[in-house]
Design a protein around this motif. Structure first.
Motif, PDB file in Angstrom:
ATOM      1  N   VAL A 259      -8.304  16.335   7.636  1.00  0.00           N
ATOM      2  CA  VAL A 259      -7.564  15.416   8.549  1.00  0.00           C
ATOM      3  C   VAL A 259      -7.148  13.942   7.972  1.00  0.00           C
ATOM      4  CG1 VAL A 259      -7.655  13.967  10.824  1.00  0.00           C
ATOM      5  CG2 VAL A 259      -8.682  16.338  10.618  1.00  0.00           C
ATOM      6  N   ALA A 260      -6.025  13.823   7.660  1.00  0.00           N
ATOM      7  CA  ALA A 260      -5.746  12.545   6.994  1.00  0.00           C
ATOM      8  C   ALA A 260      -5.387  11.231   7.763  1.00  0.00           C
ATOM      9  CB  ALA A 260      -4.542  12.904   5.839  1.00  0.00           C
ATOM     10  N   VAL A 261      -5.787  10.312   7.594  1.00  0.00           N
ATOM     11  CA  VAL A 261      -5.731   9.042   8.373  1.00  0.00           C
ATOM     12  C   VAL A 261      -4.944   7.843   7.643  1.00  0.00           C
ATOM     13  CG1 VAL A 261      -6.508   7.126   9.724  1.00  0.00           C
ATOM     14  CG2 VAL A 261      -7.572   9.657   9.810  1.00  0.00           C
ATOM     15  N   ARG A 262      -3.905   7.335   7.918  1.00  0.00           N
ATOM     16  CA  ARG A 262      -3.182   6.646   7.064  1.00  0.00           C
ATOM     17  C   ARG A 262      -3.482   4.890   7.499  1.00  0.00           C
ATOM     18  NH1 ARG A 262       0.177   7.005   2.968  1.00  0.00           N
ATOM     19  NH2 ARG A 262       0.487   8.932   3.518  1.00  0.00           N
ATOM     20  N   LEU A 263      -4.114   4.136   6.714  1.00  0.00           N
ATOM     21  CA  LEU A 263      -4.576   2.548   7.143  1.00  0.00           C
ATOM     22  C   LEU A 263      -3.264   1.907   6.681  1.00  0.00           C
ATOM     23  CD1 LEU A 263      -8.247   2.538   6.911  1.00  0.00           C
ATOM     24  CD2 LEU A 263      -6.850   3.254   8.822  1.00  0.00           C
ATOM     25  N   PRO A 264      -3.273   0.431   7.237  1.00  0.00           N
ATOM     26  CA  PRO A 264      -2.171  -0.211   6.765  1.00  0.00           C
ATOM     27  C   PRO A 264      -2.196  -0.662   5.434  1.00  0.00           C
ATOM     28  CG  PRO A 264      -3.431  -1.420   8.323  1.00  0.00           C
ATOM     29  CD  PRO A 264      -4.061  -0.085   8.233  1.00  0.00           C
ATOM     30  N   SER A 265      -3.516  -0.988   4.792  1.00  0.00           N
ATOM     31  CA  SER A 265      -3.525  -1.323   3.458  1.00  0.00           C
ATOM     32  C   SER A 265      -4.490  -0.691   2.599  1.00  0.00           C
ATOM     33  CB  SER A 265      -3.759  -2.952   3.384  1.00  0.00           C
ATOM     34  OG  SER A 265      -4.932  -3.211   3.933  1.00  0.00           O
ATOM     35  N   ASP A 266      -4.701  -0.860   1.240  1.00  0.00           N
ATOM     36  CA  ASP A 266      -5.910  -0.603   0.491  1.00  0.00           C
ATOM     37  C   ASP A 266      -7.121  -1.275   0.950  1.00  0.00           C
ATOM     38  OD1 ASP A 266      -4.272   1.340  -0.786  1.00  0.00           O
ATOM     39  OD2 ASP A 266      -3.855   0.176  -2.436  1.00  0.00           O
ATOM     40  N   THR A 270     -10.803   0.010   1.615  1.00  0.00           N
ATOM     41  CA  THR A 270     -12.190  -0.664   1.066  1.00  0.00           C
ATOM     42  C   THR A 270     -13.029  -1.056   2.141  1.00  0.00           C
ATOM     43  OG1 THR A 270     -10.751  -1.342  -0.902  1.00  0.00           O
ATOM     44  CG2 THR A 270     -13.051  -2.503  -0.573  1.00  0.00           C
ATOM     45  N   ALA A 271     -12.551  -1.845   3.382  1.00  0.00           N
ATOM     46  CA  ALA A 271     -13.601  -2.231   4.184  1.00  0.00           C
ATOM     47  C   ALA A 271     -14.058  -0.912   5.216  1.00  0.00           C
ATOM     48  CB  ALA A 271     -12.530  -3.059   5.185  1.00  0.00           C
ATOM     49  N   LEU A 272     -13.196  -0.104   5.001  1.00  0.00           N
ATOM     50  CA  LEU A 272     -13.559   1.187   5.829  1.00  0.00           C
ATOM     51  C   LEU A 272     -14.972   1.955   5.047  1.00  0.00           C
ATOM     52  CD1 LEU A 272     -14.144   3.254   8.123  1.00  0.00           C
ATOM     53  CD2 LEU A 272     -12.055   4.478   6.914  1.00  0.00           C
ATOM     54  N   ALA A 273     -14.728   1.997   3.601  1.00  0.00           N
ATOM     55  CA  ALA A 273     -15.598   2.347   2.925  1.00  0.00           C
ATOM     56  C   ALA A 273     -17.132   1.760   2.845  1.00  0.00           C
ATOM     57  CB  ALA A 273     -15.204   2.355   1.338  1.00  0.00           C
ATOM     58  N   ASP A 274     -16.769   0.182   2.956  1.00  0.00           N
ATOM     59  CA  ASP A 274     -18.174  -0.467   3.087  1.00  0.00           C
ATOM     60  C   ASP A 274     -18.693  -0.057   4.596  1.00  0.00           C
ATOM     61  OD1 ASP A 274     -17.546  -1.876   0.804  1.00  0.00           O
ATOM     62  OD2 ASP A 274     -16.672  -3.598   1.738  1.00  0.00           O
ATOM     63  N   ALA A 289      -7.393   8.697  -2.513  1.00  0.00           N
ATOM     64  CA  ALA A 289      -7.712   8.870  -1.180  1.00  0.00           C
ATOM     65  C   ALA A 289      -9.364   8.787  -0.833  1.00  0.00           C
ATOM     66  CB  ALA A 289      -7.427  10.065  -0.381  1.00  0.00           C
ATOM     67  N   LEU A 290     -10.069   8.183   0.202  1.00  0.00           N
ATOM     68  CA  LEU A 290     -11.151   8.107   0.350  1.00  0.00           C
ATOM     69  C   LEU A 290     -11.720   9.282   1.204  1.00  0.00           C
ATOM     70  CD1 LEU A 290     -13.981   6.226   0.754  1.00  0.00           C
ATOM     71  CD2 LEU A 290     -12.917   5.498   2.777  1.00  0.00           C
ATOM     72  N   ILE A 300     -12.400  14.213   6.477  1.00  0.00           N
ATOM     73  CA  ILE A 300     -11.515  13.055   6.849  1.00  0.00           C
ATOM     74  C   ILE A 300     -11.057  12.546   5.496  1.00  0.00           C
ATOM     75  CG2 ILE A 300     -10.929  11.014   8.095  1.00  0.00           C
ATOM     76  CD1 ILE A 300     -11.965  13.514   9.782  1.00  0.00           C
ATOM     77  N   GLU A 301      -9.884  12.393   5.381  1.00  0.00           N
ATOM     78  CA  GLU A 301      -9.150  11.485   4.144  1.00  0.00           C
ATOM     79  C   GLU A 301      -8.435  10.468   4.612  1.00  0.00           C
ATOM     80  OE1 GLU A 301      -6.997  14.108   1.593  1.00  0.00           O
ATOM     81  OE2 GLU A 301      -5.185  13.459   2.452  1.00  0.00           O
ATOM     82  N   VAL A 302      -8.757   9.226   4.253  1.00  0.00           N
ATOM     83  CA  VAL A 302      -8.042   8.038   4.266  1.00  0.00           C
ATOM     84  C   VAL A 302      -7.299   7.403   3.266  1.00  0.00           C
ATOM     85  CG1 VAL A 302      -8.594   5.594   5.296  1.00  0.00           C
ATOM     86  CG2 VAL A 302      -9.701   7.741   6.059  1.00  0.00           C
ATOM     87  N   VAL A 303      -6.241   7.122   3.590  1.00  0.00           N
ATOM     88  CA  VAL A 303      -5.264   6.453   2.298  1.00  0.00           C
ATOM     89  C   VAL A 303      -4.620   5.035   2.921  1.00  0.00           C
ATOM     90  CG1 VAL A 303      -4.839   8.614   1.360  1.00  0.00           C
ATOM     91  CG2 VAL A 303      -3.209   7.762   3.260  1.00  0.00           C
ATOM     92  N   GLY A 304      -4.270   4.260   2.079  1.00  0.00           N
ATOM     93  CA  GLY A 304      -3.700   2.977   2.378  1.00  0.00           C
ATOM     94  C   GLY A 304      -2.213   3.310   2.590  1.00  0.00           C
ATOM     95  N   ALA A 305      -1.441   2.282   3.239  1.00  0.00           N
ATOM     96  CA  ALA A 305       0.194   2.392   3.359  1.00  0.00           C
ATOM     97  C   ALA A 305       0.886   2.102   1.983  1.00  0.00           C
ATOM     98  CB  ALA A 305       0.508   1.642   4.314  1.00  0.00           C
TER      99      ALA A 305
END
Length: 305
Positions: A259-266, A270-274, A289-290, A300-305
Motif C-alpha cells: 500500500v503506497a501513501v504519498r505525503l506532502p514533502s520529504d 523523515t518525520a514519519l521515519a523518526d 520510498a520508506l 506500507i510504502e511512503v513517498v514524498g510529493a
C-alpha cells in the motif's frame, strides 16, 4: 494515496481485466515514478527481469495498480489479513459511469454490489484472482456532513444505501450525439487511488498503529471497522475484521503486495521515519520510498510529493 501493488499469478489475465474491464491504461516506463521503478519495488530478480514481470496501470499518467507476477506464491487462506479492496477514485460521475459500463460489457460476473455512501457513490468488483476493487466518485465536499463526538473527534457521516447501477448509468452516460464530445472527455478523465481498505485482526490494534503511530485522524467507526484520513478526507485507509477477526501476521501469498501513501514533502517522510523509530517499528528507506509493515505484515510504502 499512491499505487497499490498486487502480487499475481496470471499477469496477462490480470492486465486485461484492469485495462479492458476497469478502463485503466497500461503506462509506459516514462510515466512510472521512481519509487515504483526501484529494484526493491520491482521485487527480486533485478530491474530488467522484474520489469518484464511487472505492469503498471493508471489513468492520465497516474499509476493506480501495479501488477507483479509471482507465480510461485500460494493463494491467501480464508481468514487471513490482507487486502479488502483497492478503491479507484474517478474525477467525476460520468467518468465513473464509463468505467462501470466497460466492466458490465467486459466482465459482468465480477460485479458484486453498489452503494450510496452519502460522501460517494461506489461500485464493487472482485478481480479474477480474488482481490476486491471499488470504483467510485466523491460528492462535493460541501455536501459532506460531520458530527462532533463526545470524545472530541469529528466523524464524517457515511451510510450504505441502495444504489441502482442501471439508474446511475442512465443518469451519467450520454444518450444523444450532442453528448459525444463530453463522453470522450469523460472516458479520458483521470483516476487515482482514493483509499485502500485492509483486512486486519483487531480494530483497536489498527487504531493504535494507524492513528497512534502513523498520525492519521480517525474519521469514522462502525462495528468491526475503522476509517482514517489526513487533510479532512472521508477516509484514505480503512481496516476491518469482518473476514479476519483474530488474524495474525500474513504469510507471503498472492494478493496485496504494498500500500503506497504519498505525503506532502520529504521532510514529512523523515518525520514519519523518526516516529516509527521511537515506536520501535523497523523501517527501511531505499532512496525512493520508506517501507515498513503494519502489525499484520501488510507492507506500507511512503513517498514524498
Amino acid at each position: 494515496m499512491a499505487a497499490v501493488t498486487l502480487l499475481v499469478r496470471d499477469l496477462d489475465l490480470m492486465t486485461r481485466y484492469y485495462r479492458d474491464a476497469l478502463s485503466l491504461d497500461v503506462l509506459d516506463d516514462g510515466a512510472v515514478p521512481d519509487e515504483l521503478a526501484s529494484p526493491e519495488a520491482l521485487g527480486a530478480g533485478g530491474t530488467g527481469a522484474a520489469r518484464r514481470e511487472t505492469v503498471v496501470l493508471g489513468r492520465g499518467g497516474v499509476p493506480v495498480v501495479v501488477l507483479r507476477r509471482e507465480p510461485e506464491l500460494p493463494l491467501a487462506r480464508r481468514g487471513e489479513a490482507g487486502l479488502f479492496h483497492t478503491a479507484v477514485l474517478f474525477d467525476d460521475a460520468p467518468a465513473l459511469a464509463h468505467a462501470l459500463a466497460s466492466a458490465a460489457r467486459t466482465a459482468p460476473g465480477t460485479f458484486i454490489g453498489s452503494a450510496d455512501h452519502l460522501v460517494s457513490e461506489a461500485f464493487y468488483f472482485t478481480d479474477p484472482e480474488g482481490n476486491g476493487v471499488e470504483l467510485y466518485h466523491d460528492r462535493p465536499r460541501d455536501r459532506w456532513s460531520w458530527d462532533q463526538q463526545a470524545d472530541g473527534r469529528r466523524e464524517v457521516r457515511m451510510d450504505t444505501l441502495y444504489l441502482d447501477p442501471n439508474e446511475f448509468l442512465a443518469r451519467h452516460l450520454p444518450r444523444d450525439a450532442e453528448s459525444v464530445a463530453g463522453a470522450r472527455a469523460s472516458a479520458a478523465a483521470g483516476a487515482a487511488v482514493g483509499h485502500v481498505h485492509l483486512k486486519v485482526g483487531d480494530v483497536d490494534a489498527a487504531r493504535g498503529f494507524y492513528v497512534g503511530t502513523l498520525g492519521f485522524e480517525e474519521t469514522a467507526r462502525v462495528p468491526g471497522a475503522l476509517f482514517v484520513s489526513a487533510g479532512g478526507y472521508h477516509h484514505h485507509l480503512a481496516a476491518n475484521t469482518w473476514q479476519s477477526r483474530g488474524a495474525g501476521p500474513r504469510a507471503s501469498t498472492l494478493g496485496l503486495g504494498t500500500v503506497a501513501v504519498r505525503l506532502p514533502s520529504d521532510d514529512a517522510v523523515t518525520a514519519l521515519a523518526d516516529r516509527l523509530r521511537h515506536a520501535g517499528i523497523a523501517s527501511r528507506h531505499d532512496g525512493a520510498a520508506l517501507r515498513f509493515e503494519d502489525p499484520w505484515a501488510n507492507t506500507i510504502e511512503v513517498v514524498g510529493a
